[in-house]
Design a protein around this motif. Structure first.
Motif: not given
Length: 305
Positions: A185-213
């Motif tokens: 729920g934090d406002g931002g996910w910090g500096e971009p990353v090269d890889c995201v390993l996502d085990a949650v899905g759902g509404e979390l996909l949007t911020p997870a994609i946004a976290a990618l460099a």
């Protein structure tokens, strides 16, 4: 023998007496010492239209073998994936899905390491991380996630970020080797990353994609579903890769075996340590499911028949 079953979607789970199964061709009969509880199985109980056998990962001693079994004999300690009734005193494993448990490894460690470790390692491999890149792991305190954090560090990630559902999990994830911990729920996910390993899905996909460099890769291995907007991928040339362990086990058994051997090697070297959140008696399977559903677990949840 005792086994856990349910009769309608959502449960309740109950314990019943059932005959000990007999191993068929290529099968092992295992006296269960530890049974892993996973989110996919919990979801099947709550979402399946008809009751299914509660299977999954288990570890124990081989007490009988079926025709054609060549790799194992009675008395061997094994771990592996059971596709039938696994929440039980005895269960059947197909020989191809079984792995020896090394001397010195406890059953709970074996059941926490192999299936969850294979998912974590496979997802990391699918992301194709290069040494020095940054990796973010969602559900970082889960049975799979806590191993993925450790594996990302072992594989040479320059920065490992753990994403969790609440701040109470932060210290645990940092103890695994994460450099940073963020809360969903934090406002931002910090500096971009090269890889995201996502085990949650759902509404979390949007911020997870946004976290990618730019050029970043997200590996989705969740059963939680979700929708991704194509435009979010076009911006920055990001990619999404689906990973399913069952496909690897079925179509690439040599790769499956190589990953298993690597997990045990890292375990033996002290570089990979499965953490067990709690151990429940077989009759308390419902409590084990509650621990997973509440997402309160720090590491693996295990049943002890």
């Amino acid at each position: 023998m005792r086994r856990v079953r349910y009769e309608s979607a959502g449960g309740p789970l109950f314990l019943e007496e059932a005959p000990v199964p007999e191993p068929g061709p290529g099968e092992l009969l295992v006296r269960c010492e530890a049974v892993g509880v996973t989110l996919p199985v919990v979801r099947k109980v709550t979402e399946a239209t008809e009751p299914i056998p509660l299977g999954g990962e288990l570890a124990g001693e081989v007490v009988a073998v079926g025709d054609g079994v060549t790799r194992f004999r009675t008395g061997d300690r094994v771990t592996g994936l059971c596709f039938g009734h696994g929440y039980a005193d005895f269960a059947l494993l197909h020989e191809a899905m079984a792995s020896p448990v090394p001397d010195g490894a406890r059953a709970v460690e074996a059941v926490a390491l192999v299936r969850s470790g294979l998912v974590a390692l496979g997802a990391l491999e699918a992301a194709r991380p290069r040494r020095g890149e940054a990796v973010l792991v969602t559900a970082a305190a889960s049975g799979v996630g806590h191993l993925a954090v450790q594996l990302a560090r072992v594989r040479g990630a320059a920065r490992v970020v753990g994403a969790v559902s609440g701040p109470a999990k932060a210290d645990f994830v940092r103890s695994l080797g994460a450099d940073e911990v963020i809360v969903y729920g934090d406002g931002g996910w910090g500096e971009p990353v090269d890889c995201v390993l996502d085990a949650v899905g759902g509404e979390l996909l949007t911020p997870a994609i946004a976290a990618l460099a730019p050029g970043g890769r997200l590996v989705a291995y969740s059963s939680g579903g979700g929708t991704i907007q194509a435009y979010d991928l076009l911006v920055g040339a990001r990619s999404v890769i689906g990973f399913q362990l069952a496909r690897i086990a079925r179509e690439k058994p040599e790769l499956y075996e190589r990953w298993r051997q690597e997990l045990w090697r890292l375990f033996g070297q002290g570089l990979l340590r499965p953490r067990v959140h709690a151990e429940f008696a077989l009759e308390d399977a419902a409590k084990a499911h509650e621990a997973i559903e509440s997402r309160a677990n720090l590491g693996k949840v295990v049943l002890r028949p």
